[in-house]
Design an enzyme around this catalytic site. Structure first.
Site, mmCIF file in Angstrom:
data_model
loop_
_atom_site.group_PDB
_atom_site.id
_atom_site.type_symbol
_atom_site.label_atom_id
_atom_site.label_comp_id
_atom_site.label_asym_id
_atom_site.label_seq_id
_atom_site.Cartn_x
_atom_site.Cartn_y
_atom_site.Cartn_z
ATOM 1 N N THR A 124 -7.103 -0.976 -0.067
ATOM 2 C CA THR A 124 -6.238 -1.413 1.029
ATOM 3 C C THR A 124 -6.339 -0.399 2.151
ATOM 4 O OG1 THR A 124 -4.736 -2.486 -0.532
ATOM 5 C CG2 THR A 124 -3.881 -2.018 1.670
ATOM 6 N N LEU A 151 -3.949 -8.223 -6.526
ATOM 7 C CA LEU A 151 -3.698 -8.137 -7.960
ATOM 8 C C LEU A 151 -2.277 -7.641 -8.214
ATOM 9 C CD1 LEU A 151 -7.021 -6.400 -9.069
ATOM 10 C CD2 LEU A 151 -6.549 -8.859 -8.879
ATOM 11 N N CYS A 258 1.909 -0.391 -4.110
ATOM 12 C CA CYS A 258 1.401 -1.055 -2.903
ATOM 13 C C CYS A 258 2.439 -1.240 -1.805
ATOM 14 C CB CYS A 258 0.804 -2.419 -3.264
ATOM 15 S SG CYS A 258 -0.661 -2.321 -4.301
#
Length: 437
Positions: A124, A151, A258
């Site tokens: 990312t 994911l 994330c």
């Protein structure tokens, strides 16, 4: 499907899943990692990551010869048609993504890449990184493509092999098609676009999910004010396909590997580009304020009366950022624990994924080997991770161990009637006792 020779640099969560799954669908994959002890363990199919199905895929890949592990990135890329960069991009100074690992590997492998190979950013990364990596490589014959991952920890193998979509961003359409073809066996919709759009898609997805969670947590507070039931409210709005039911369950805030870093990175990108995005900042601020509000509830119920928790022992059930993983990165449970510690609490915690206290948590709390040991002598119990088997605990025994009969269920996980039979007072989020029962 044509078999491709693939190299994956980095064997963390994304890299190992990518390598094992691409091998499972028929490609020949070499995974490289700088940690040689980790490479040796993976070569014996010893997987440290808690992820259903991943150890079996690694073993199958090794047995078939389609999956190998090496400690040299240059050796891994030498024969590869496609090279995936699956490297950490943690939050850096000021909230920006730290691209040091990506840049270091690009510099390391550039002369070892075979002619006309495709390099894929799976990490990312901020908008513009695809062009940045291409410039670092300095190889006009090498195309760089963005292929972000989507994911979920605890469902990573399932998500890779049965994706909602595959996003590929490429300035060179032929290179983009080559990457898309790797997923041909998965029968998923493919979004072929430019690199900037692909990079922004990943950040936009995580921001939207974080926004839904902040919305649900604020809505739960509103439900408490008006004696409404958050479960019924989000079920009611979730039937609208424009809204959907996912990511509308209130909890102790959002976190993980994330959402925090990606929302802060996107905010930094907005600030640097002169784009005002108040909704993004509010999403982050709401999460912080929500966690403070939950801690104040515990303080109000457990403090001797001066607003301090000094000398108050609390039992915490769950520390990982969600059930089904051993990941502690930016865990909301730990954020709550730190706020409780600031108020003076003595914290004893149990998590089924943790057998001992990580060194960096030793000053924060004490890990116990059972929920009962955590609860023994505690003023109250605080549920912070939605491990299913917490529902099945012997709550009568837990009640006998607690100094006060209070359970703060910040996941709305437990059955209040079950706790009532155990002579325990249940406090959830956005639900009154009567409604939840």
């Amino acid at each position: 499907m044509r078999e491709r020779r693939v190299a994956v640099i980095g064997t963390g969560y994304v890299g190992l899943t990518t390598g094992a799954c691409l091998a499972a669908v028929g490609h020949r994959v070499v995974c490289a990692d700088a940690d040689h002890r980790k490479v040796e363990r993976l070569g014996r199919a010893e997987v440290d990551i808690l992820e259903p199905g991943l150890p079996e895929l690694v073993r199958d890949g090794l047995d078939s010869g389609r999956l190998t592990f090496v400690g040299d990135s240059r050796a891994a890329v030498g024969e590869a048609d496609v090279v995936f960069l699956c490297l950490p991009t943690p939050m850096g100074v000021g909230g920006a993504a730290d691209l040091a690992a990506v840049e270091a590997v690009a510099d390391e492998v550039r002369s070892a890449l075979r002619r006309s190979a495709v390099v894929v950013n799976k990490s990312t990364v901020p908008v513009g990184t695809t062009e940045r990596v291409a410039a670092l490589l300095g190889r006009p014959d090498i195309a760089v493509v963005s292929n972000p991952e989507f994911l979920r920890e605890g469902h990573a193998v399932q998500d890779f092999l049965h994706p909602d979509r595959v996003v590929v961003g490429a300035a060179d359409q032929e290179a983009g098609q080559r990457v898309a073809e790797l997923y041909a066996e998965l029968d998923a919709p493919v979004v072929l676009t430019d690199p900037a759009s692909a990079e922004l898609t990943k950040y936009a997805a995580n921001f939207f999910l974080a926004m839904k969670l902040s919305f649900a947590n604020n809505l739960a507070t509103l439900c408490e004010r008006f004696d409404a039931d958050i479960h019924d409210v989000v079920t009611g709005i979730g039937h609208d396909p424009r809204i959907g039911r996912a990511f509308l369950d209130p909890g102790p805030g959002w976190g993980g590997s994330c959402l925090p870093k990606d929302t802060h990175a996107l905010l930094t990108v907005c600030e640097e580009s002169g784009v005002d995005f108040p909704l993004l900042r509010a999403t982050i601020d709401t999460n912080v304020e929500h966690q403070r509000r939950l801690v104040e509830r515990v303080v109000a119920g457990c403090s001797p009366g001066n607003g301090s928790l000094r000398g108050v022992r609390l039992a915490l059930l769950g520390l990982t950022f969600k059930a089904g993983t051993s990941d502690l990165r930016d865990s909301p449970a730990l954020a709550i624990a730190r706020l409780l510690k600031e108020r003076g609490a003595d914290l004893y915690a149990y998590d089924p994924a943790l057998s001992e206290s990580p060194p960096d948590l030793s000053d924060l709390l004490t890990i116990t080997d059972s929920p009962e040991r955590a609860a023994d002598g505690a003023r109250a119990c605080v549920v912070l991770t939605e491990w299913p088997h917490f529902r099945e605990l012997d709550w009568e025994a837990m009640a006998g161990l607690l100094e006060a009969p209070v359970v703060y269920d910040f996941r709305n996980l437990l059955d209040p009637l079950r706790l009532d039979r155990a002579a325990l007072s249940w406090e959830g989020i956005g639900r009154s006792y009567a409604m939840a029962g």
